[in-house]
Design a protein around this motif. Structure first.
Motif, short mmCIF file in Angstrom:
data_model
loop_
_atom_site.label_atom_id
_atom_site.label_comp_id
_atom_site.label_asym_id
_atom_site.label_seq_id
_atom_site.Cartn_x
_atom_site.Cartn_y
_atom_site.Cartn_z
N SER A 69 0.69 -1.61 -0.16
CA SER A 69 -0.10 0.51 -0.01
C SER A 69 0.87 1.42 -0.02
O SER A 69 0.10 2.58 -0.36
CB SER A 69 -1.02 -0.02 0.92
N LEU A 70 2.54 1.26 0.45
CA LEU A 70 2.88 2.55 0.40
C LEU A 70 3.51 2.82 -0.89
O LEU A 70 4.01 3.64 -1.36
CB LEU A 70 3.88 2.10 1.40
N PHE A 71 3.03 2.12 -1.56
CA PHE A 71 3.41 2.30 -3.47
C PHE A 71 1.79 2.50 -3.83
O PHE A 71 2.28 2.27 -5.15
CB PHE A 71 4.24 1.33 -3.62
N LYS A 72 1.36 2.42 -3.28
CA LYS A 72 0.02 3.03 -4.24
C LYS A 72 -0.06 4.00 -4.95
O LYS A 72 1.02 5.34 -4.42
CB LYS A 72 -1.33 3.64 -2.81
N GLY A 73 0.16 4.41 -6.48
CA GLY A 73 -0.21 5.17 -7.68
C GLY A 73 1.18 4.84 -8.03
O GLY A 73 1.62 6.37 -8.50
N ALA A 74 2.19 4.33 -7.48
CA ALA A 74 3.51 4.68 -8.32
C ALA A 74 3.41 4.24 -9.81
O ALA A 74 4.74 4.81 -10.40
CB ALA A 74 4.21 3.40 -7.48
N ALA A 75 2.46 3.63 -10.03
CA ALA A 75 2.64 2.97 -11.43
C ALA A 75 3.10 4.26 -12.21
O ALA A 75 3.01 4.58 -13.39
CB ALA A 75 1.35 2.52 -12.13
N TYR A 76 1.83 5.76 -11.53
CA TYR A 76 2.22 6.95 -12.68
C TYR A 76 3.48 7.64 -12.95
O TYR A 76 3.92 7.75 -13.58
CB TYR A 76 0.75 7.78 -12.08
N PRO A 77 3.90 7.90 -11.60
CA PRO A 77 5.03 8.82 -12.08
C PRO A 77 6.09 7.92 -12.30
O PRO A 77 7.25 8.21 -13.28
CB PRO A 77 5.27 9.13 -10.41
N VAL A 78 6.25 6.45 -12.33
CA VAL A 78 6.99 5.73 -12.97
C VAL A 78 6.85 5.79 -13.95
O VAL A 78 8.09 5.91 -15.00
CB VAL A 78 6.71 3.85 -12.22
N THR A 79 5.81 5.60 -14.80
CA THR A 79 5.49 5.38 -16.31
C THR A 79 5.94 6.32 -16.78
O THR A 79 6.32 6.81 -18.34
CB THR A 79 4.39 4.61 -16.71
#
Length: 302
Positions: A69-79
Motif C-alpha cells: 500500500s505504500l506504493f499505491k499510485g507509483a505506476a503513474y510517476p514510474v511510467t
C-alpha cells in the motif's frame, strides 16, 4: 580529420539530449527511493486526517492495507517520470545556454545564479503540463484505503478511466493553476540552491563537472528540501483539491480550498505532512542529482 574522429563526432550526443537522457535516469532513481514517504505525506495532508508521526502513519497503513500500500499510485510517476524529469532538465539546460548566449557569458564561465533561477522557472512552467494529471491520478490512488488486489480496490487503469468518464480530459488538469504557482518559483529555488551548493562544496565543479559524489548528494538533497519548503502550503492545497472528483469535492477551486482549510483547521493546516515531505525531498533529490550528474559526465566523456 581521421575516420575515427569523424565517427565520434557523428555519434556524439548533443548537450540538449545529454540533459534529456541524464534527467530521465535521475528521475527514475528519485521515484524508486521516495514513493513510500510520498504516500504518507499525501495522507497526512488530507481533510479529517488524524494527528500522527511518519512512523505511526506508516505502521497503521501497513497493518491495515499491507506493505504494497505504500506504493499505491507509483505506476503513474514510474511510467512518466523519465519523460517529465528529462523534459525538466533539458528545458533547464537549453534555457541556461540561451541566457548565457544572450548575455555574452564567456564559454569558460558558469552562468550566473540569477540566470539559473530564471532557467529553473522556465523548466517548472514546462513540466506542469505533465505533472498535473500524473499527480492527480497518483493522489486518487494514494488516498483510497482499500487493500491492493481486493475487489473494491481501484487500480491504475481503472482510476484513469473513472476520471475520464466522470470529468473528461479537463478533469485530469484539476489543480493546474495552483500547480503552476507552486512549481514555477520552486524550480528556480531548486536549481539555484543546487548550483550554489555544489560549487561551494566543490569549487569549479559547475564548469568541469563534479568528482565528489557526496557533494552532489548534499547539494541535491538540500535543493530538494529548500525548494519544497519554499512553497509547501501550496502543495497542501493542491493535494486536497486533487483528492476528490470535482462533483464530490467540497472545494470550488484552490483559493476556496485555502480559505475553507484555514477556516476549519487554522494556519497549521498548511504545514501538515512537512516532515515526511522534507525527508522524502532530501532522499529523492539527492539520488536524482547524483544519477543525473554521473550520467551526464559519462556521456560527455564518451
Amino acid at each position: 580529420m581521421t575516420e575515427e574522429v569523424q565517427l565520434s563526432q557523428l555519434y556524439r550526443i548533443s548537450p540538449a539530449w545529454q540533459d534529456f537522457y541524464a534527467g530521465g535516469l535521475g528521475g527514475v532513481a528519485g521515484i524508486l527511493t521516495g514513493q513510500p514517504l510520498d504516500t504518507i505525506r499525501i495522507r497526512i495532508q488530507q481533510r479529517n486526517s488524524q494527528p500522527g508521526t511518519i512512523w505511526s502513519y506508516c505502521r497503521a497503513t501497513v497493518q491495515r492495507e499491507g506493505l504494497t500500500s505504500l506504493f499505491k499510485g507509483a505506476a503513474y510517476p514510474v511510467t512518466t517520470i523519465a519523460v517529465q524529469s528529462a523534459v525538466v532538465f533539458q528545458t533547464y539546460g537549453l534555457s541556461c545556454r540561451y541566457l548565457a548566449n544572450r548575455s555574452g557569458t564567456p564559454a569558460d564561465q558558469p552562468v550566473s545564479l540569477s540566470k539559473v533561477y530564471l532557467a529553473g522557472m522556465v523548466a517548472g512552467t514546462v513540466q506542469t503540463a505533465i505533472i498535473t494529471p500524473v499527480d492527480l491520478l497518483k493522489i486518487r490512488m494514494q488516498v483510497q484505503h482499500a487493500v491492493p488486489g481486493s475487489s473494491n480496490y481501484v487500480g491504475s487503469l481503472k482510476q484513469l478511466r473513472n476520471v475520464l468518464a466522470m470529468e473528461g480530459v479537463t478533469g485530469l488538469y484539476r489543480g493546474l493553476g495552483v500547480t503552476l504557482i507552486r512549481d514555477i518559483p520552486s524550480h528556480g529555488v531548486y536549481f539555484g540552491i543546487y548550483e550554489w551548493t555544489r560549487e561551494y562544496l566543490e569549487p569549479g565543479s559547475r564548469m568541469r563537472g563534479s568528482e565528489n559524489p557526496w557533494a552532489l548528494f548534499a547539494a541535491g538533497g538540500l535543493a530538494g528540501v529548500l525548494s519544497w519548503f519554499s512553497v509547501y502550503p501550496l502543495d497542501v492545497i493542491k493535494s486536497r483539491l486533487q483528492a476528490d472528483p470535482r462533483s464530490e469535492s467540497p472545494y470550488r477551486g484552490w483559493i476556496h480550498c485555502a480559505k475553507e482549510s484555514y477556516r476549519e483547521e487554522g494556519g497549521v493546516v498548511f504545514w501538515r505532512g512537512l516532515t515526511a515531505t522534507l525527508s522524502r525531498a532530501f532522499i529523492v533529490n539527492a539520488a536524482l542529482f547524483a544519477v543525473y550528474e554521473y550520467s551526464l559526465n559519462m556521456m560527455r566523456r564518451a
